[in-house]
Design a protein around this motif. Structure first.
Motif, PDB file in Angstrom:
ATOM      1  N   VAL A  81       0.834  -1.198   0.000  1.00 57.29           N
ATOM      2  CA  VAL A  81       0.000   0.000   0.000  1.00 57.29           C
ATOM      3  C   VAL A  81       0.875   1.257   0.000  1.00 57.29           C
ATOM      4  CG1 VAL A  81      -0.316   0.202   2.503  1.00 57.29           C
ATOM      5  CG2 VAL A  81      -2.069   1.029   0.977  1.00 57.29           C
ATOM      6  N   SER A  82       2.059   1.166   0.602  1.00 57.29           N
ATOM      7  CA  SER A  82       2.930   2.350   0.647  1.00 57.29           C
ATOM      8  C   SER A  82       3.365   2.759  -0.760  1.00 57.29           C
ATOM      9  CB  SER A  82       4.137   2.107   1.549  1.00 57.29           C
ATOM     10  OG  SER A  82       4.991   1.161   0.974  1.00 57.29           O
ATOM     11  N   ASP A  87       3.264   6.389  -5.401  1.00 57.92           N
ATOM     12  CA  ASP A  87       3.214   6.669  -6.838  1.00 57.92           C
ATOM     13  C   ASP A  87       1.839   7.181  -7.283  1.00 57.92           C
ATOM     14  OD1 ASP A  87       1.515   4.539  -7.262  1.00 57.92           O
ATOM     15  OD2 ASP A  87       3.053   3.197  -8.028  1.00 57.92           O
ATOM     16  N   GLY A  88       0.935   7.321  -6.327  1.00 52.71           N
ATOM     17  CA  GLY A  88      -0.348   7.950  -6.649  1.00 52.71           C
ATOM     18  C   GLY A  88      -1.379   7.012  -7.256  1.00 52.71           C
ATOM     19  N   SER A  89      -1.003   5.732  -7.476  1.00 53.03           N
ATOM     20  CA  SER A  89      -1.985   4.845  -8.111  1.00 53.03           C
ATOM     21  C   SER A  89      -3.127   4.503  -7.161  1.00 53.03           C
ATOM     22  CB  SER A  89      -1.317   3.565  -8.629  1.00 53.03           C
ATOM     23  OG  SER A  89      -0.565   2.959  -7.616  1.00 53.03           O
ATOM     24  N   PHE A  93      -8.163   3.312  -6.753  1.00 47.83           N
ATOM     25  CA  PHE A  93      -9.072   2.644  -5.824  1.00 47.83           C
ATOM     26  C   PHE A  93     -10.085   3.624  -5.284  1.00 47.83           C
ATOM     27  CE2 PHE A  93      -4.955   0.658  -5.596  1.00 47.83           C
ATOM     28  CZ  PHE A  93      -5.279  -0.625  -5.980  1.00 47.83           C
ATOM     29  N   LEU A  94      -9.601   4.831  -5.018  1.00 43.55           N
ATOM     30  CA  LEU A  94     -10.463   5.794  -4.351  1.00 43.55           C
ATOM     31  C   LEU A  94     -11.630   6.247  -5.219  1.00 43.55           C
ATOM     32  CD1 LEU A  94      -7.834   7.943  -2.437  1.00 43.55           C
ATOM     33  CD2 LEU A  94      -9.148   5.997  -1.639  1.00 43.55           C
TER      34      LEU A  94
ATOM     35  N   GLY B 104      -3.909  10.422 -17.899  1.00 39.78           N
ATOM     36  CA  GLY B 104      -2.950   9.905 -18.872  1.00 39.78           C
ATOM     37  C   GLY B 104      -1.707   9.334 -18.240  1.00 39.78           C
ATOM     38  N   GLN B 105      -1.409   9.758 -17.021  1.00 43.84           N
ATOM     39  CA  GLN B 105      -0.167   9.297 -16.413  1.00 43.84           C
ATOM     40  C   GLN B 105      -0.361   8.301 -15.278  1.00 43.84           C
ATOM     41  OE1 GLN B 105       0.645  13.382 -16.167  1.00 43.84           O
ATOM     42  NE2 GLN B 105       2.649  13.212 -17.091  1.00 43.84           N
ATOM     43  N   LYS B 106      -1.602   7.951 -14.994  1.00 47.96           N
ATOM     44  CA  LYS B 106      -1.840   6.961 -13.934  1.00 47.96           C
ATOM     45  C   LYS B 106      -2.603   5.790 -14.525  1.00 47.96           C
ATOM     46  CE  LYS B 106      -0.635   9.473 -10.230  1.00 47.96           C
ATOM     47  NZ  LYS B 106      -1.103  10.845 -10.128  1.00 47.96           N
TER      48      LYS B 106
END
Lengths: 265, 326
Positions: A81-82, A87-89, A93-94, B104-106
């Motif tokens: 999860v960290s 990396d913002g991915s 999920f959110l 575009g970047q995720k």
């Protein structure tokens, strides 16, 4: 509803099988770890019959069972999860109708099942090759306690790992704390030696922490020589830690998301 | 009905400041200095069903922040936001099932598995019926021409193919509202064109409400009738793209290739020179003077080629930002 998380489980399983080499190496590592501990104790018992209340049979059984427990409790993807926070991915999920903790728990179970199926195979193989004297526990009640403690340990470790992973909401790198916990776990978890060979006063303190419940406690239960009072006490502390762990996990997630949604990245 | 309603939205970030160097790091450990970044500073707009609106502005203007607030990823500092009547930051699944955010970047596709696996996961997450799922996958992959690659590991796909699959993954649940953040970033010209055509068609076919941010003016010009221009957290223009073109560029550009070298002074009387290198020139000419000046140019010079063009959107936007207001 639950089919969502079943799908997560399935895709994690498939994903885990993609990197056969990686996974094989991981299993090789855990077999080596098992062999190392096994042979240390084997050597110790060459000249003696009993050390710290353990016979050769009970200690070797402990080592084998601990290896199984490792695969069940300590194989976890929750710290991932960290990376997703960093990396913002996590945004993926959110924005979806998906429970964050449930998602990770489903992934965790998939990972565990994969590891368990391999560790059972490995243990059988080692038993055939090494022919160690082992204690096969047949007492139903003891096996029930063992199973229960293992399942509770699984929940406890998930919460611990998830909490550490979520530190990434505040610090850029959760590696430091994770490393620290891993070290403590190796010492006080009971993977290398049963905790009760420690001096009594240290043992008493260690048993108040969550760590010995991740390997030592269930393994010791399997051996079947824990006094009833100790079993009772152990379960109370274990269950308390599971509650504390899950409560903290929820609270940290809430605070973390609050911070995340307040700051963004 | 307004699908998206934003009233006086503000989003400030507190960030800490660190002076350079080791000493700066130590100082920032002990006494942190904070300051507010006003990422979005009081914007209001309304978007109706089926509209395709372009969000434009320089880096850091607040475009992505706005989209994140609209998707429920960021909590607004103040102001009110409604998407389909819901407050996005509550992250209710009833709303989440009706919109999609594509950055575009995720990426959301599982890197090590074929795209179809990620689609199947989304099918469950969004609780899409089997028949509906099959129909959607076929429909979308045909529109984007990727039917043949759905069973290939994502990591082995090209960026263009991957973006198309990302788009499919985000559209399986037939979202009514779509937030596209730089959907064509990094794509080659052909892939950009396919994406644009697709977005256009998707908007028409499904009456989806779409907000699009892009650095490529081509995207905006091609797709959006209405644009919202933001700069430094504020809306500087909200209206028809056509209108702003007329307002900021009430001229056409005459582009000429000469047979012989021309003199700069001789051309100056025709209008402002955008480009000039002796043999080629671009001259800004007021719209109503175009016929007259063209014929005079043709009679005065030996012209090899002459075309009349609209000014580029880029140059207009540049003009808007350099003026600072509209």
């Amino acid at each position: 509803m639950s089919s969502k998380y079943w799908a997560v489980f399935k895709i994690s399983w498939e994903n885990g099988l993609v990197y056969r080499l990686n996974f094989t190496l991981w299993r090789v590592r855990s077999v080596l770890q098992l062999l190392l501990v096994y042979f240390i104790w084997w050597t110790v018992f060459q000249t003696q019959d009993q050390i710290f209340n353990y016979t050769k049979v009970s200690i070797l059984t402990y080592v084998m069972v601990a290896s199984l427990i490792r695969a069940i409790i300590l194989s976890s993807r929750a710290v991932d999860v960290s990376a997703q926070i960093n990396d913002g991915s996590i945004v993926n999920f959110l924005v979806k109708p998906l429970g964050f903790i449930k998602y990770y728990f489903a992934r965790d179970l998939a990972d565990k099942l994969l590891n368990i199926s391999f560790v059972i195979f490995e243990i059988i193989l080692l038993v055939i090759i090494l022919k160690p004297p082992l204690l096969i526990q047949q007492n139903f009640e003891i096996l029930l306690f063992f199973t229960l403690a293992t399942i509770l340990g699984l929940f406890l470790y998930f919460a611990m790992a998830f909490c550490i992973g979520m530190l990434a909401f505040w610090v850029e790198n959760a590696w430091g704390p994770l490393f620290l916990v891993t070290i403590i776990l190796e010492g006080f978890g009971g993977g290398l030696f049963p905790i009760d060979i420690l001096p009594k006063n240290i043992y008493d303190y260690v048993m108040l922490t969550p760590f010995p419940y991740l390997i030592y406690f269930p393994a010791k239960l399997y051996l079947g020589n824990l006094p009833t009072m100790e079993i009772f006490k152990g379960f109370i502390i274990l269950i308390s830690w599971v509650f504390i762990g899950w409560y903290l996990m929820m609270a940290i997630l809430q605070q973390g998301l609050k911070r995340y949604t307040a700051f963004g990245y | 009905m307004a699908v998206i309603l934003v009233k006086n939205l503000k989003k400030y970030y507190r960030v800490n400041q660190k002076e350079p160097g080791l000493w700066g790091s130590i100082k920032s450990l002990i006494a942190r200095k904070y300051y507010d970044v006003k990422a979005v500073n009081g914007i209001s707009f309304e978007i109706k069903e089926g509209e395709l609106v372009g969000f434009i502005g320089p880096n850091g203007a607040g475009k992505t922040t706005t989209l994140k607030v609209l998707s429920g990823l960021l909590y607004p500092t103040s102001g009110s936001v409604r998407v389909l009547g819901y407050e996005p930051f509550k992250r209710q699944s009833i709303l989440q099932k009706q919109f999609s955010l594509i950055m575009g970047q995720k990426n959301q596709l599982w890197w090590d598995l074929p795209p179809l696996e990620s689609f199947l996961l989304n099918k469950e997450i969004y609780e899409i019926e089997d028949s509906q799922f099959k129909k959607k996958v076929n429909e979308l992959s045909e529109m984007l021409e990727v039917s043949d690659i759905l069973k290939i590991q994502v990591r082995k796909l090209s960026l263009g193919q991957r973006m198309k699959c990302e788009l499919i993954a985000a559209l399986l649940h037939s979202p009514k509202v779509l937030f596209l953040d730089e959907p064509t970033i990094g794509l080659d010209v052909v892939a950009q064109k396919t994406m644009r055509d697709f977005i256009k068609e998707y908007n028409k076919k499904f009456k989806a409400t779409i907000i699009l941010t892009s650095h490529y003016m081509g995207d905006v010009k091609e797709l959006c009738k209405r644009v919202i221009i933001i700069n430094q957290g504020k809306i500087v223009y909200d209206g028809l793209l056509e209108k702003i073109v007329n307002r900021f560029a009430p001229f056409k550009v005459i582009s000429i290739d000469f047979e012989k070298m021309a003199e700069k002074e001789e051309l100056a009387e025709f209008g402002k020179l955008d480009e000039f290198d002796g043999i080629h020139a671009k001259i800004q000419v007021n719209k109503d003077e175009v016929p007259d000046k063209t014929s005079r140019l043709l009679s005065k010079f030996e012209v090899a080629d002459l075309t009349i063009e609209d000014p580029s959107i880029e140059s207009i936007i540049r003009e808007v930002f350099s003026n600072g207001r509209v």
